[in-house]
Design a protein around this motif. Structure first.
Motif, short mmCIF file in Angstrom:
data_model
loop_
_atom_site.label_atom_id
_atom_site.label_comp_id
_atom_site.label_asym_id
_atom_site.label_seq_id
_atom_site.Cartn_x
_atom_site.Cartn_y
_atom_site.Cartn_z
N ASN A 82 0.93 -1.28 -0.15
CA ASN A 82 0.28 0.17 0.06
C ASN A 82 0.79 1.21 0.03
N GLU A 83 1.88 1.42 0.77
CA GLU A 83 2.85 2.47 0.79
C GLU A 83 3.54 2.67 -0.63
N ILE A 85 2.61 1.80 -3.42
CA ILE A 85 1.63 2.07 -4.49
C ILE A 85 1.38 3.74 -4.35
N SER A 86 1.16 3.90 -3.11
CA SER A 86 0.68 5.50 -2.58
C SER A 86 1.88 6.42 -3.14
N LYS A 87 3.21 5.90 -3.02
CA LYS A 87 4.28 6.71 -3.45
C LYS A 87 4.02 6.70 -4.95
N GLU A 89 1.90 6.31 -7.01
CA GLU A 89 0.60 7.17 -7.68
C GLU A 89 0.98 8.70 -7.56
N SER A 90 1.64 9.11 -6.44
CA SER A 90 1.92 10.25 -6.10
C SER A 90 3.04 10.76 -7.17
N ASP A 94 1.83 13.22 -10.81
CA ASP A 94 2.11 14.58 -10.33
C ASP A 94 2.44 15.46 -11.47
N ARG A 117 -6.38 -3.30 -3.63
CA ARG A 117 -5.44 -1.90 -3.93
C ARG A 117 -4.76 -2.04 -5.26
N PHE A 121 -5.09 0.11 -8.42
CA PHE A 121 -4.02 0.90 -9.26
C PHE A 121 -3.55 0.36 -10.46
#
Length: 151
Positions: A82-83, A85-87, A89-90, A94, A117, A121
């Motif tokens: 999850n972390e 993927i979050s990074k 995505e950001s 961006d 998740r 993604f």
């Protein structure tokens, strides 16, 4: 990167120290991230070395760690996935970095990951304007790791 391929897990502490030193040749950071994950995952889970690299906030160190995660087909635990993927995505979406591919290696690594998740993604990545991101997502959805250049 040679150290990551031929080194010993006891070299990880030294590599982490080296990663914290400022340098002009920033591409070395990519090789350090790769080596830290390659050597570090053998003495712990896949999670610790890749997350250590991400927490350093050095883009190329993080990219090297993501690359090693994909190339080694590592499957971190869900909180780490999850972390990552979050990074990814950001960075992938961006508007300040329209050509940034920092998260591409996460898309490739997701071929071996499961869960809602991950599915969401990869579905979003299918429609990315960059061909390599969309292709990596398509391959990952089929459980295949897209081949990429090491550098």
């Amino acid at each position: 990167m040679a150290l990551g391929a031929a080194g010993d897990s006891s070299d990880v502490v030294w590599l982490k120290d080296l990663a914290g030193e400022p340098r002009d040749a920033t591409m070395i950071n990519c090789a350090l991230g790769d080596a830290i994950v390659r050597l570090g995952h053998s003495q712990s889970t896949a999670d610790e070395p890749v997350m250590w690299c991400q927490r350093q906030s050095i883009d190329l160190l993080d990219e090297g760690a993501q690359r090693a995660t994909a190339l080694l087909k590592l499957v971190p635990r869900d909180p780490t996935v999850n972390e990552l993927i979050s990074k990814a995505e950001s960075r992938l979406w961006d508007p300040e970095h329209p050509h940034d591919l920092l998260g591409l290696w996460v898309v490739i690594a997701a071929a071996g990951w499961r869960g809602e998740r991950v599915d969401v993604f990869l579905d979003r990545c299918l429609y990315d304007r960059r061909d390599e991101v969309a292709k990596a997502a398509s391959e990952a959805q089929q459980g295949r790791y897209m081949k990429m250049s090491y550098l």
